[in-house]
Scaffold this active site. Structure first.
Site, mmCIF file in Angstrom:
data_model
loop_
_atom_site.group_PDB
_atom_site.id
_atom_site.type_symbol
_atom_site.label_atom_id
_atom_site.label_comp_id
_atom_site.label_asym_id
_atom_site.label_seq_id
_atom_site.Cartn_x
_atom_site.Cartn_y
_atom_site.Cartn_z
ATOM 1 N N GLU A 93 0.675 -1.120 -0.016
ATOM 2 C CA GLU A 93 0.035 -0.125 0.040
ATOM 3 C C GLU A 93 1.042 1.327 0.035
ATOM 4 O O GLU A 93 1.178 1.786 1.131
ATOM 5 C CB GLU A 93 -1.033 -0.068 1.182
ATOM 6 C CG GLU A 93 -2.124 -1.103 1.059
ATOM 7 C CD GLU A 93 -2.827 -1.192 2.324
ATOM 8 O OE1 GLU A 93 -2.786 -0.528 3.078
ATOM 9 O OE2 GLU A 93 -3.758 -2.434 2.260
ATOM 10 N N ARG A 103 1.713 -7.636 0.740
ATOM 11 C CA ARG A 103 0.989 -7.060 1.674
ATOM 12 C C ARG A 103 1.614 -7.704 3.116
ATOM 13 O O ARG A 103 1.625 -6.622 4.097
ATOM 14 C CB ARG A 103 -0.438 -7.983 1.388
ATOM 15 C CG ARG A 103 -1.468 -7.420 2.575
ATOM 16 C CD ARG A 103 -2.723 -8.086 2.332
ATOM 17 N NE ARG A 103 -3.729 -7.663 3.245
ATOM 18 C CZ ARG A 103 -4.655 -6.544 3.463
ATOM 19 N NH1 ARG A 103 -4.397 -5.459 2.517
ATOM 20 N NH2 ARG A 103 -5.403 -6.487 4.256
ATOM 21 N N ASN A 110 -1.974 -6.338 10.380
ATOM 22 C CA ASN A 110 -2.771 -5.402 10.960
ATOM 23 C C ASN A 110 -4.131 -6.465 11.635
ATOM 24 O O ASN A 110 -5.038 -5.903 12.154
ATOM 25 C CB ASN A 110 -3.417 -4.792 9.994
ATOM 26 C CG ASN A 110 -4.175 -3.078 10.523
ATOM 27 O OD1 ASN A 110 -3.507 -2.787 11.591
ATOM 28 N ND2 ASN A 110 -4.949 -2.977 10.016
ATOM 29 N N ARG A 111 -3.660 -7.747 11.678
ATOM 30 C CA ARG A 111 -4.640 -8.631 12.571
ATOM 31 C C ARG A 111 -3.713 -9.291 13.665
ATOM 32 O O ARG A 111 -4.246 -10.385 14.269
ATOM 33 C CB ARG A 111 -5.142 -9.584 11.559
ATOM 34 C CG ARG A 111 -6.071 -9.200 10.408
ATOM 35 C CD ARG A 111 -7.117 -8.249 10.915
ATOM 36 N NE ARG A 111 -8.001 -8.065 9.859
ATOM 37 C CZ ARG A 111 -7.838 -7.099 8.872
ATOM 38 N NH1 ARG A 111 -6.717 -6.011 9.166
ATOM 39 N NH2 ARG A 111 -8.495 -6.650 7.844
ATOM 40 N N HIS A 121 -3.582 3.486 5.251
ATOM 41 C CA HIS A 121 -3.649 2.480 4.431
ATOM 42 C C HIS A 121 -4.324 2.919 3.167
ATOM 43 O O HIS A 121 -4.734 4.168 3.009
ATOM 44 C CB HIS A 121 -4.785 1.532 4.980
ATOM 45 C CG HIS A 121 -4.299 0.720 6.354
ATOM 46 N ND1 HIS A 121 -3.902 -0.546 6.102
ATOM 47 C CD2 HIS A 121 -4.255 0.966 7.494
ATOM 48 C CE1 HIS A 121 -3.404 -0.896 7.527
ATOM 49 N NE2 HIS A 121 -3.584 0.049 8.371
ATOM 50 N N GLU A 151 -8.190 4.843 5.376
ATOM 51 C CA GLU A 151 -8.064 3.958 4.329
ATOM 52 C C GLU A 151 -8.475 4.876 3.028
ATOM 53 O O GLU A 151 -9.331 5.786 3.104
ATOM 54 C CB GLU A 151 -9.368 2.794 4.260
ATOM 55 C CG GLU A 151 -9.172 1.949 5.140
ATOM 56 C CD GLU A 151 -8.117 1.041 4.417
ATOM 57 O OE1 GLU A 151 -7.669 1.022 3.064
ATOM 58 O OE2 GLU A 151 -7.839 -0.160 5.092
ATOM 59 N N TYR A 188 -9.110 -8.493 0.257
ATOM 60 C CA TYR A 188 -10.033 -9.450 0.979
ATOM 61 C C TYR A 188 -10.548 -10.643 0.235
ATOM 62 O O TYR A 188 -11.362 -11.355 0.850
ATOM 63 C CB TYR A 188 -11.242 -8.438 1.419
ATOM 64 C CG TYR A 188 -11.199 -7.513 2.231
ATOM 65 C CD1 TYR A 188 -9.785 -7.505 2.934
ATOM 66 C CD2 TYR A 188 -12.183 -6.626 2.704
ATOM 67 C CE1 TYR A 188 -9.718 -6.278 3.922
ATOM 68 C CE2 TYR A 188 -11.832 -5.508 3.532
ATOM 69 C CZ TYR A 188 -10.707 -5.399 4.286
ATOM 70 O OH TYR A 188 -10.353 -4.470 5.118
#
Length: 292
Positions: A17, A56, A63-64, A106, A164, A275
């Site tokens: 990103e 990514r 980010n999790r 992001h 975002e 996603y």
């Protein structure tokens, strides 16, 4: 609440990103752009190895990785798990001794414009969000109730939030969105500077925001293979109302699949490239108004 002492601009939490990453590099090259007299601002490149690989992540989505249970779990030792632990203990320790704002940058392939994602309803953050929404027509506000599976980097601080920006493809820069994101960062920093000096901000009594209500996966066969696409007229219609019975998917044989909900919702992250691996075709939100 006392004055804000520091602001951390986190970039590259996802290494492909580029908007936030290269904006952070600009700030490091020209640090006066983000410095304000009453607080310190610095840039944190969150996942340098993923950025170097233009991916990514390396092992898992950074980010999790910030749920408190995961941070404390010594069995979680992937590259991103260790990275998350180091970032967490650094920023959490700082947050104990000062008021620290964390801005996690992001970008999205979906038409998110400038979306501010809140993980808390702290009064300061709500007023900041309302101010930005009032002065910037591209700003949308989302609220995501933190859960074990969705504790993000910005959740380290009570005064943290994510931005975002989209639509922009992974691994590329878009000059218009770069400039819009840069301008938004300056608006955030200027607001904090005014707050620290006790200057009156334009008071907005209400805030319109979009609260997460669930997700929808793509149609799949018994083997888990995707059997359809986002319906053409739904693509890039993030934040627009979706009513029961309206088409959301088009299968490969040309059949339209309708939304089966019972009330109007507002989908976001429609057809987000990142996603697909998560089994998410879009996130559903409910439009709400909050009195501040």
């Amino acid at each position: 609440m006392g004055n804000i002492n520091s602001v951390v601009i986190a970039t590259g939490t996802h290494g492909n990103e580029f908007t936030g990453i290269y904006l952070g590099k600009k700030f490091e090259q020209f640090p006066k752009l983000i410095q304000r007299p009453s607080f310190d601002t610095r840039v944190l490149l969150s996942n340098p190895k993923a950025f170097a690989a233009a991916r990514r992540y390396i092992d898992k989505d950074l980010n999790r990785c910030f749920a408190s249970e995961d941070i404390k779990n010594p069995q979680l030792a992937s590259y991103e798990d260790i990275l998350a632990k180091n970032i967490y203990y650094l920023l959490a320790e700082e947050s104990k001794h000062q008021q620290q704002v964390i801005i996690d940058l992001h970008s999205s392939t979906a038409n998110m414009q400038l979306t501010i994602i809140l993980g808390s309803k702290h009064p300061f953050i709500l007023q900041l969000a309302a101010h930005l929404n009032a002065i910037n027509p591209d700003v949308r506000i989302c609220y995501s109730q933190p859960t074990r599976d969705s504790n993000f980097l910005c959740s380290i601080s009570e005064l943290g939030f994510a931005i975002e920006v989209g639509p922009v493809a992974q691994g590329v820069l878009n000059a218009e969105l770069f400039q819009k994101t840069e301008a938004l960062i300056y608006q955030v920093l200027d607001y904090i500077e005014s707050y620290n000096h006790g200057m009156n901000q334009p008071q907005t009594s209400t805030l319109t925001y979009y609260q997460y209500a669930g997700v929808i996966d793509y149609p799949r066969n018994e083997y888990g293979e995707i059997q359809g696409m986002i319906y053409p007229q739904l693509q890039f219609r993030d934040y627009e109302p979706l009513n029961p019975g309206e088409p959301i998917f088009l299968t490969f044989d040309g059949t339209a699949i309708a939304y089966q909900g019972t009330s109007t919702v507002y989908p976001i992250f429609i057809n987000e490239a990142a996603y697909y691996e998560k089994g998410i075709a879009m996130c559903l939100t409910q439009k709400k108004t909050l009195e501040i």
